[in-house]
Scaffold this active site. Structure first.
Site, PDB file in Angstrom:
ATOM      1  N   ARG A 158     155.549 -28.298  51.259  1.00 35.83           N
ATOM      2  CA  ARG A 158     154.403 -28.685  52.084  1.00 35.83           C
ATOM      3  C   ARG A 158     153.139 -28.265  51.355  1.00 35.83           C
ATOM      4  O   ARG A 158     152.888 -27.077  51.155  1.00 35.83           O
ATOM      5  CB  ARG A 158     154.484 -27.994  53.455  1.00 35.83           C
ATOM      6  CG  ARG A 158     153.297 -28.243  54.378  1.00 35.83           C
ATOM      7  CD  ARG A 158     153.487 -27.402  55.639  1.00 35.83           C
ATOM      8  NE  ARG A 158     152.445 -27.575  56.627  1.00 35.83           N
ATOM      9  CZ  ARG A 158     151.321 -26.852  56.683  1.00 35.83           C
ATOM     10  NH1 ARG A 158     151.083 -25.923  55.756  1.00 35.83           N
ATOM     11  NH2 ARG A 158     150.446 -27.045  57.641  1.00 35.83           N
ATOM     12  N   LEU A 159     152.342 -29.241  50.928  1.00 34.78           N
ATOM     13  CA  LEU A 159     151.108 -28.958  50.195  1.00 34.78           C
ATOM     14  C   LEU A 159     150.003 -28.698  51.214  1.00 34.78           C
ATOM     15  O   LEU A 159     149.369 -29.622  51.732  1.00 34.78           O
ATOM     16  CB  LEU A 159     150.743 -30.109  49.267  1.00 34.78           C
ATOM     17  CG  LEU A 159     151.814 -30.549  48.253  1.00 34.78           C
ATOM     18  CD1 LEU A 159     151.209 -31.512  47.226  1.00 34.78           C
ATOM     19  CD2 LEU A 159     152.431 -29.354  47.546  1.00 34.78           C
ATOM     20  N   ASP A 160     149.766 -27.429  51.491  1.00 35.40           N
ATOM     21  CA  ASP A 160     148.850 -27.031  52.546  1.00 35.40           C
ATOM     22  C   ASP A 160     147.399 -27.327  52.169  1.00 35.40           C
ATOM     23  O   ASP A 160     146.952 -26.976  51.068  1.00 35.40           O
ATOM     24  CB  ASP A 160     149.016 -25.526  52.818  1.00 35.40           C
ATOM     25  CG  ASP A 160     148.045 -25.012  53.846  1.00 35.40           C
ATOM     26  OD1 ASP A 160     148.147 -25.432  55.009  1.00 35.40           O
ATOM     27  OD2 ASP A 160     147.169 -24.197  53.482  1.00 35.40           O
ATOM     28  N   ALA A 161     146.673 -27.976  53.090  1.00 39.29           N
ATOM     29  CA  ALA A 161     145.228 -28.216  52.941  1.00 39.29           C
ATOM     30  C   ALA A 161     144.875 -28.869  51.616  1.00 39.29           C
ATOM     31  O   ALA A 161     143.789 -28.661  51.072  1.00 39.29           O
ATOM     32  CB  ALA A 161     144.454 -26.909  53.106  1.00 39.29           C
ATOM     33  N   VAL A 162     145.775 -29.674  51.097  1.00 41.52           N
ATOM     34  CA  VAL A 162     145.592 -30.209  49.749  1.00 41.52           C
ATOM     35  C   VAL A 162     144.416 -31.163  49.640  1.00 41.52           C
ATOM     36  O   VAL A 162     143.856 -31.356  48.551  1.00 41.52           O
ATOM     37  CB  VAL A 162     146.908 -30.892  49.279  1.00 41.52           C
ATOM     38  CG1 VAL A 162     147.170 -32.175  50.044  1.00 41.52           C
ATOM     39  CG2 VAL A 162     146.901 -31.137  47.773  1.00 41.52           C
TER      40      VAL A 162
END
Length: 585
Positions: free
Chosen positions: A242-246
């Site tokens: 999960r690429l957080d705040a990407v």
């Protein structure tokens, strides 16, 4: 690009992002040199480099479902929370859940894990890596890649302050005199934080909070360090990222600093590296932004494998509170089907709030205000963001979904559990992979005390259960937690056996009037059809069978009630918030 080597593909993308001056920051003479280091950091042998993953491959089917939880959502005295989580999954999630998203379990300083101090350690209060490995033996695991920022207490940031080590180059700084009016803000705090360093005062960029300092991806070192972190996660059990705040990753003054073209390119680089290292790994982008912008993160099936379907939670809650399906029907009709190799990640509750940005242009101001007001009647809190003109706008509603389902715009009634189950039944039927927050699986209401004690609005939906109390509740047939769990468990088990619920199976929106929300799913082999029809009001509703267009030559029955539809049946009667899954097989 199937006949192009991995190195050539990575080099191509690096040229789009980094000019020669940027490469010199890391003493690279050519983009090929940098590509070699990225490939080496991922541990990609020549064989893996040559073994390209097949394009447009679906790494999922109808059996996939994701449970979202903190490492310490469940507590026992003298037991590490990851041990307790293992016990819970073993007892309650064996045949209904395929994947577990463990929210950041690393050492952190704030934001319940999303202000990471050390990316390669397990928070010792949660457990250790062996506990993560044990969970990976039970289920596929999703790890958070907190890629936009890290803790101001991290070693990297201390190196920045001391102007030594690799950290000295890793953070984005800007002048306090600059014009930042175009920058999209998700918070109300000042964008820049003044920091004293051995080289004098510097102002570091903080998109979210002053304890969460943004990385500077214009420096090649940052891209390289996260490649090393990704490889480490793969080696320790991660199958989903999960690429957080990407969306906020790349900064360029004079722009909104969100959804920058270089951000999209960097996602393509990481996806290439990840899928060469592990063909069935999945990249999911977490981008709490307007719906049309969110869709861009699919790229051409070369960015995210899946995108968070952020418009769904506020739209579905609006639908059930208003008793009007018009908005969600319009939205669903306009949503493009995900091409093979991509899919939607559907959720209606998470550790964060119910974002309102995704429904810009989907709900009117009056509809959003009504949603906010109804949630506030159930003790919701509101988080705000600052607009370019300096004014503030509601960014998200903080409330447990179970509590939110306790009311309609007309007020409270006796249909809370039915409304809550209806929301999940709709979500489980939609195109995509369902993500289920642990507190939705067990029907946890608002934790007002935790929100008050922490001073953080989001903690209202981050309850920590005493595990023994929870097991008592789940074994009590009259407990709302038991009622919720048993119904959702049944839905998930049924869903996993229906080919028409493959995440990429055909979906077609039905027009059944504003009090009904319906859609048709058809399996990829066209053998199974399911008509998902929900009464989204607290009054009985009737659906004319002719409006569904059932094929007369086939037998049809409702999966949820096991009732067969008689050939001469004219209308289907639906109780308040009842859903039917009408199938031909």
């Amino acid at each position: 690009m199937n006949n192009v080597s991995l190195k050539e593909q990575i080099t191509h993308y690096l040229r789009l992002v980094y000019d020669s001056d940027m490469l010199q920051k890391q003493h690279y003479q050519t983009h090929q040199e940098f590509a070699d280091d990225l490939i080496t950091a991922m541990g990609l042998t020549p064989t893996k480099q040559e073994n390209s993953p097949p394009p447009h491959k679906n790494h999922w089917d109808e059996t996939r479902s994701v449970l979202i939880t903190y490492a310490d959502s469940l507590l026992e005295e003298d037991v590490k929370p990851l041990h307790t989580l293992h016990d819970f999954i073993d007892r309650y999630c064996q045949d209904n859940i395929s994947d577990i998203h463990i929210l950041p379990f690393y050492p952190y300083s704030s934001d319940d894990g999303f202000s990471v101090i050390n990316y390669m350690s397990v928070n010792e209060s949660h457990g250790e890596w062996s506990d993560i490995h044990a969970l990976a033996q039970l289920k596929n695991l999703m790890f958070d890649l907190v890629i936009n920022h890290c803790s101001s207490r991290s070693q990297w940031f201390q190196e920045f302050i001391n102007a030594q080590g690799q950290g000295q180059h890793m953070f984005y700084t800007a002048s306090p005199e600059g014009d930042y009016s175009a920058v999209t803000r998700p918070r109300t705090s000042p964008l820049l934080r003044s920091t004293s360093t051995v080289e004098g005062e510097k102002h570091v960029w903080c998109t979210f909070s002053h304890d969460q300092v943004d990385f500077d991806f214009s420096h090649p070192m940052v891209l390289l360090e996260f490649a090393k972190i990704i490889a480490f996660y793969l080696n320790n059990g991660a199958k989903l990222f999960r690429l957080d705040a990407v969306a906020f990753l790349w900064k360029e003054l004079g722009t909104s600093c969100i959804n920058h073209p270089n951000t999209h390119t960097i996602i393509k680089i990481y996806r290439l590296l990840i899928e060469h290292a592990c063909h069935d790994a999945v990249v999911i982008t977490e981008t709490n932004i307007p719906n049309h912008e969110n869709l861009q993160y699919f790229g051409n099936a070369n960015e995210a494998h899946a995108i968070y379907n952020f418009a769904l939670p506020p739209l579905l809650l609006h639908t059930l509170m208003s008793g009007d399906s018009s908005a969600i029907t319009r939205w669903q009709m306009a949503m493009p089907p995900a091409q093979n190799g991509t899919t939607y990640f559907n959720f209606i509750a998470s550790h964060d709030g119910i974002g309102l940005r995704p429904v810009e242009n989907l709900l009117s101001s009056a509809q959003k205000d009504a949603l906010i007001t109804s949630c506030q009647s159930q003790d919701a809190r509101i988080n705000w963001r600052t607009l370019p003109d300096g004014s503030q706008s509601a960014y998200e509603i903080n409330i447990a979904l179970f509590s939110a389902c306790g009311t309609t715009h007309a007020g409270t009634d006796d249909w809370q559990i039915a409304r809550f189950i209806c929301a999940h039944t709709i979500m489980f039927g939609l195109e995509g992979i369902p993500g289920l927050y642990i507190h939705s699986l067990i029907g946890t209401p608002n934790d007002l005390a935790r929100a008050e004690n922490s001073g953080q609005n989001r903690c209202i939906n981050r309850h920590q259960w005493d595990f023994s109390k929870l097991t008592t509740e789940l074994s009590n047939p009259s407990s709302p937690h038991h009622l919720v769990y048993t119904q959702i468990d049944k839905l998930l088990r049924l869903r996993s056996k229906q080919r028409a619920f493959h995440p990429n199976a055909t979906q077609f929106t039905l027009q059944l009037g504003k009090h009904i929300f319906g859609f048709w799913r058809q399996s990829i082999d066209r053998q199974q059809s399911i008509f998902c029809i929900s009464n989204i009001t607290n009054q009985k509703q009737s659906v004319n069978v002719q409006d569904i267009n059932l094929v007369n030559t086939q037998k049809w029955y409702d999966l949820l009630s096991a009732e067969t539809l008689d050939e001469d049946k004219v209308n289907i009667q639906l109780m308040p918030y009842q859903t039917v899954w009408i199938t031909n097989t």
